[in-house]
Design a protein around this motif. Structure first.
Motif, PDB file in Angstrom:
ATOM      1  N   LYS A 196      24.114  40.084  93.441  1.00 33.99           N
ATOM      2  CA  LYS A 196      23.813  41.516  93.540  1.00 33.99           C
ATOM      3  C   LYS A 196      24.686  42.165  94.599  1.00 33.99           C
ATOM      4  O   LYS A 196      25.031  41.571  95.614  1.00 33.99           O
ATOM      5  N   PHE A 197      25.054  43.420  94.342  1.00 29.69           N
ATOM      6  CA  PHE A 197      25.892  44.178  95.254  1.00 29.69           C
ATOM      7  C   PHE A 197      25.063  44.738  96.403  1.00 29.69           C
ATOM      8  O   PHE A 197      23.833  44.616  96.429  1.00 29.69           O
ATOM      9  N   GLN A 198      25.757  45.370  97.347  1.00 25.31           N
ATOM     10  CA  GLN A 198      25.090  45.989  98.496  1.00 25.31           C
ATOM     11  C   GLN A 198      24.037  46.995  98.051  1.00 25.31           C
ATOM     12  O   GLN A 198      23.002  47.159  98.689  1.00 25.31           O
ATOM     13  N   SER A 199      24.283  47.673  96.936  1.00 25.79           N
ATOM     14  CA  SER A 199      23.341  48.667  96.416  1.00 25.79           C
ATOM     15  C   SER A 199      22.090  48.039  95.828  1.00 25.79           C
ATOM     16  O   SER A 199      21.109  48.727  95.551  1.00 25.79           O
ATOM     17  N   GLY A 200      22.129  46.706  95.601  1.00 23.23           N
ATOM     18  CA  GLY A 200      21.010  46.019  94.966  1.00 23.23           C
ATOM     19  C   GLY A 200      21.198  45.812  93.474  1.00 23.23           C
ATOM     20  O   GLY A 200      20.414  45.107  92.836  1.00 23.23           O
ATOM     21  N   ARG A 201      22.251  46.408  92.911  1.00 22.28           N
ATOM     22  CA  ARG A 201      22.502  46.249  91.474  1.00 22.28           C
ATOM     23  C   ARG A 201      23.044  44.863  91.190  1.00 22.28           C
ATOM     24  O   ARG A 201      23.906  44.354  91.880  1.00 22.28           O
ATOM     25  N   ARG A 202      22.505  44.238  90.132  1.00 25.94           N
ATOM     26  CA  ARG A 202      22.951  42.910  89.727  1.00 25.94           C
ATOM     27  C   ARG A 202      24.280  43.022  88.991  1.00 25.94           C
ATOM     28  O   ARG A 202      24.457  43.871  88.135  1.00 25.94           O
TER      29      ARG A 202
END
Length: 294
Positions: A196-202
């Protein structure tokens, strides 16, 4: 307004970097009381409070943060100019601070290895591993290492590695137990360990085979923002993962991990070392950059 003495500006820079009066005083080889006097004198001179101080913590005020962003760059340029005056007769020396993400940290050490240390014994490396994108200037770093498409446009970027790829892998035990996917669609029936990215998106897994491009929203029992955790989970036979190739070079060479979906690949942007535009680059930083791009 008259310029503050360089001692006060240097004292401010060190306290802002360390957010600790005791550590800053140690770095400057002065007493904490002398350091406090310099900071108090600077704040009175500027008629601005630069730090919030309690008995337990030190932090920059909003004005202090803006001032540090500009002053830090100026002082670093001044230091670089002075270092360059003696570059012809002195061995490159001093501290070089690098910001890297976890994916490329091992690759950086492969470049800045024992041979580099033997060639430049007076260069000290401070390598900070952080998966977040940061402003290397305001954070006090000399250079950063990231994928090309994430680097600010006002930076100088030098290619460090081409064809930086992510590959799909699993352990031999997992493949023997659950079978080997032959197409990207087969992954939907497997336990796919996600990043997952820093934004929380997988991260969505992307594949290309000729003109056939597929993007999958995979599912799995683990999602993490740590490549190290992802790699451990794969080695522990928990599932399939997409991991940066340099991070698992040894596991692939020893066949501890198996490449999957070999015909299906996507090349990522090149890996770059980047740094602020600075006509007076310290010789130590130049040596590091030369080693990384070799």
């Amino acid at each position: 307004m008259e310029l503050p003495p360089i001692q006060e500006l240097h004292a401010f820079q060190q306290v802002a970097k360390h957010l600790s009066f005791s550590k800053a005083a140690e770095a400057l080889s002065i007493s904490p009381s002398t350091l406090s006097h310099l900071i108090r004198s600077l704040e009175e001179r500027l008629q601005t409070r630069l730090f919030n101080r309690t008995t337990r913590s030190v932090s920059l005020t909003e004005s202090g943060q803006r001032f540090f962003t500009q002053v830090n760059q100026v002082l670093n340029h001044l230091k670089g100019a002075i270092n360059n005056l003696s570059a012809e007769k002195d061995q490159p020396q001093g501290l070089v601070r690098l910001s890297v993400n976890e994916v490329v940290a091992g690759f950086v050490l492969d470049k800045l290895n024992a041979d580099f240390a033997a060639q430049y014994p007076d260069i000290e490396l401070d390598i900070s591993v952080d998966n977040h994108l940061i402003d290397i200037v305001s954070e006090g770093f000399d250079a950063g290492i990231r994928l090309k498409n994430t680097i600010p446009q006002d930076m100088i970027a030098v290619s460090m590695m081409t064809n930086f790829r992510f590959v799909t892998v699993a352990s031999k035990h997992y493949v023997q137990t659950y079978g080997e996917p032959k197409t990207p669609q087969d992954l939907l029936r497997h336990n796919c360990l996600g990043y997952k990215f820093q934004s929380g998106r997988r991260y969505e897994w992307e594949y290309k085979n000729g003109n056939d491009i597929q993007t999958l929203r995979t599912r799995g029992s683990i999602t993490t923002n740590s490549p190290a955790i992802l790699l451990k989970a794969v080695n522990d036979n928990l599932g399939i993962a997409m991991i940066a190739e340099p991070l698992i070079r040894h596991e692939l060479e020893s066949q501890q991990l198996v490449r999957l979906l070999e015909p299906w690949t996507i090349d990522w942007p090149d890996l770059y070392v980047y740094f602020p535009k600075n006509r007076n680059m310290p010789t130590a930083l130049r040596a590091v950059i030369d080693a990384l791009k070799a």
